[in-house]
Each structure stands twice: as structure tokens, then as C-alpha cells.
Design an enzyme around this catalytic site. Sequence first.
Site, short mmCIF file in Angstrom:
data_model
loop_
_atom_site.label_atom_id
_atom_site.label_comp_id
_atom_site.label_asym_id
_atom_site.label_seq_id
_atom_site.Cartn_x
_atom_site.Cartn_y
_atom_site.Cartn_z
N SER A 370 -4.33 61.24 47.97
CA SER A 370 -4.74 59.99 48.19
C SER A 370 -3.84 59.19 47.67
O SER A 370 -3.66 58.94 46.37
CB SER A 370 -6.05 59.65 47.97
OG SER A 370 -6.42 58.02 48.63
N ARG A 371 -2.82 58.36 48.33
CA ARG A 371 -1.80 57.47 47.83
C ARG A 371 -2.22 56.11 47.45
O ARG A 371 -1.57 55.63 46.69
CB ARG A 371 -0.52 57.67 48.89
CG ARG A 371 0.04 59.00 48.85
CD ARG A 371 1.47 59.04 49.45
NE ARG A 371 1.91 60.20 49.66
CZ ARG A 371 1.58 60.84 50.84
NH1 ARG A 371 1.26 60.20 52.01
NH2 ARG A 371 2.06 62.16 51.24
N VAL A 372 -3.37 55.71 47.93
CA VAL A 372 -3.73 54.22 47.81
C VAL A 372 -5.14 54.10 47.40
O VAL A 372 -5.45 53.09 46.81
CB VAL A 372 -3.37 53.31 48.81
CG1 VAL A 372 -2.01 53.06 49.21
CG2 VAL A 372 -4.23 53.77 50.16
#
Length: 509
Positions: A370-372
Site C-alpha cells: 500500500s503506497r499511501v
Amino acid sequence: MSDISMTELSKELRQAITNLEISGDLNEVGVVVRVGDGVAWIHGLRQAGFSEVLEIQTDAGVVEAFALSLLEDEIGAVLLGSDSLVKAGQSVSRKGSVLEIPVGPEMLGRVVNPLGQPLDGGPAIKASARGLVEREAPGVMDRKSVHEPLMTGIMSIDAMFPIGRGQRELIIGDRQTGKTAIAIDTMINQAKQNTGVINVYVAIGQKLSKIARLVDRLKQEGVMDQTVVVATSPSDPASLLYLAPYAGTAIGEYFRDNSQHALMIYDDLTKHAVAYRQMSLLLRRPPGREAYPGDVFYLHSRLLERSAKLSDDKGAGSLTALPIIETQAGDISAYIPTNVISITDGQIFLETDLFHQGIRPAISAGLSVSRVGGAAQTAAVKSVSGNLKLGLSQFRELASFAQFGSDLDEATKSQIERGQRLTELLKQPQYQPLSVWQQAASILAVTGGHFDDVAVDKIKPAQQDLLDKLWSDEKKLMTELDMGAKPSDDARSAITRIAESVAKDYEDR
């Protein structure tokens, strides 16, 4: 004509085109030149724009189409109804608007097609507003960074790959690995936790029996009242499959733009790309890689860019997207999967091997990210799950070594045993999303080493006993923890005390 010579056309059709050109009314009136496979080619209408609605006058009334291919001297229009009524020589006029559908709170609890028409046997929808099917995404200045959590209720996701409101998190994996199950559990959790998030589920080319079962389940769980289902079946024309995710997004945008929060589920975008490929090949566009047209990346990027967390000036609403992509034999390097991975803010990868081993949800700790969402993760879960992903990834690597020999050092043995308990803990039945306090307490019990002496096959019963005792003995502390704040010292000590007590009970069994 560029694609067909005038000599091949019938006398009546040549006459209709000549009359049109003599009258000089090419801007406002057109003529159907040929039709087939859901596509009508139209001469005239030089002022028509992309995605504009065109009205074809047939013997049985008006049939609508939308312009998708704008060539120099003709238009390729995709029909929204049956092409059996449309014949060459029929006149075509511009409706003067692009595609739009009814949106608003009246849609809640309904099953509709991509044109906003009810499929659930209920009354016609008298919507208070209309939304554009194709619409520009909010600009950078209209957005705000993702900072509010969107809890899925699935412990392995909320702890390791958290999702925030306004994020786009891809769910990817082979068929029958539990992709839709994750999306449904997330929808159920929004109702169970009273988050106020509206669910919009878009079924692209799914069997109607599957959609009916899904709607029944949502009604059982009390979720349908805050859900809109946009449904298309494999027997629907490609034009409806193509429009479905855009129509669903228009419904979600209504709530986002009115300071509410909506969750979009696209099930699945692989079928969407196939429908678009079919339409593009019929419109004689040059095929590229895997026979997809060159703009298939833009097909999905313009869709997913519409999901955003809006700035306070714009009402602070949000639209979160969970697109689903089906892979073939776990190949995430294929054309459509790599396209959508590059558009989204992370992916949850489901492995077939894990699924068959009984580890469900079958989430790969190594390939998922999950990048954010970490910026939006609830403090309660974040404070206890710091080493969870790393520990699980290391365990998967060590477990492959462990099967070759038993002479392992104590540190490696304890790491493997802890990893086995973590893996068991993260197994979760469908339709049973967990609240914040349940996740935080469960993770703390295992990562804190309190369940190290509990047999692996007894971890799930021990977890249930722990949660039952915590709720009966420490309800006030658990209610505070459920608000999402970092666990207080009192809460930690209560969880530790009861976890050790439960573990003692299971040691003797």
C-alpha cells in the site's frame, strides 16, 4: 467515403447522402451508412463530439448511440440498444448532450444497468440529479492527501496494507482466489462500523445469478440500504460493459461532491478491457499488444483518476476505488495487470497456492503493498502491527529452509513458530469483518509473545476466547480502543493479562 466506395452503396443510400450534402446540413443531420455487431457508421454530423449521444430514427422509434470514433468523413457510433432495428439510410441527429445517468440518494438500495434503468423489478428511479458518465478528474489543487482510514475489517489488510479514503488499491489474482470476497467484506464492514461510507459495486459481465446471490447477502447483512449495484451480464452488448464502470463512478461522484464518502468496486476491469477491445476492433482501430488498442491505458487511467480525497474547499468528500483484475497463472507482468498496477496506489495480490493451503484471505505478504494508506492507518492497529509484514515475509522464506532439516538454531526456530501463529491468526472467514479493537488486541497477543505456548491449531479458538473475555471484563477500555487511538497503558496491560490467562488455559489442552 473512405472505407466503402460510393458504387457499393445502394441507390437509395447514395441518394440520401447526396441530398444531405446538397442541403448543406452535414453539421446537424447524418445518415447511417452501414450497421453491424452493435456499431453504426454515420455520414455527416461534422460537429459531433467524442461520447456525444446520437439519435437514430428507426421505424420502431429512436435508438440511441454514442460517438466513439470520429473520422474525417464518418463517425463510428456504438449502439446502446439492439442493432436489429437500425438500417442503412436512416437519419441520425445529435441529442446535444454527452452520456449522463440519474444519480442521487434515490439510487441507494437499487440494482441498475449502466444507463440507470432498474434491474431489480422495483419502480422507475426518479433521481434528483444527473451525472456525466465521462467526466474530468479533479485537479491537483482540488485534492487533499489521503489521511482518513477506510477500514476493510480484514486484519491482514488493515494491519499490513492499510487503505485510506481517496486511495485506489488494486485487488489482483487468479480466478477463484477470493478477490470479490475481500471487496464484499469491505462493503459489509462499512455498515457494521457505521462509517457512513456509500458502496457502489460495479459488476462487469458477471453472471446474473452471482449478482442476485450478492444482493441477497448484502440484504442479510443490512448493507444494501447504503449500496448501489451497477450490473451487466455476459449477454449484454459490449457497449454496456464498457460504460458500466464510468456510470458507477458517476453515481459515486455525486456522494463525493456532496461532502460524503463513497467506495467504488470494479469487478472486474479485465472484462472491461476485453469489451473495449471488442468495440475497438469493430471500429477498425489498429490493434496493438495482445490485440488491445493503443489507448487501453487511458481507458483505465481516466476512470481511476476520478477517485480522490477532495480538499476542504471542495467539501472534503472522498471516492475510494478497489479495482479487481484477474490474472492468468499468477502472471502480474501481463499487459492489463501492469497497466492498472502503474495507475493504482498499491495492490493486494492473492496467491492460488496460499488459497489451496487454506490460508484465506490468500494475501501474499511479499507482492502486496500500500503506497499511501500508511498515512491513514488507525493508530491503534499501527502501534501493534509494526513488524507484522516483515515477520511474515521472513517466516515465508525461513519456512522453505525448515523443511530440509531439523538442526535449526533457537532464534530461527522461535521465528518460524511465531510466523506459524501469525499466519494462523490472519486467517479470517468470509462475512466476519473485525472491528479496530478486535484487530489490535489479537495482533498484540501474538506479536507480544503471549500466545507462543498455544498450539498453532488452537490459535483461532484462543483468539475468540480472548476477544470474548476482553469485551465482558474490559468493555470500557475496548470501546475507547475502538475509536482508533493508540492503546493506553491500561488497555495494553488488560490485553496482556487476559491473553496470558487464556494462553494458560490452552497450554493444558
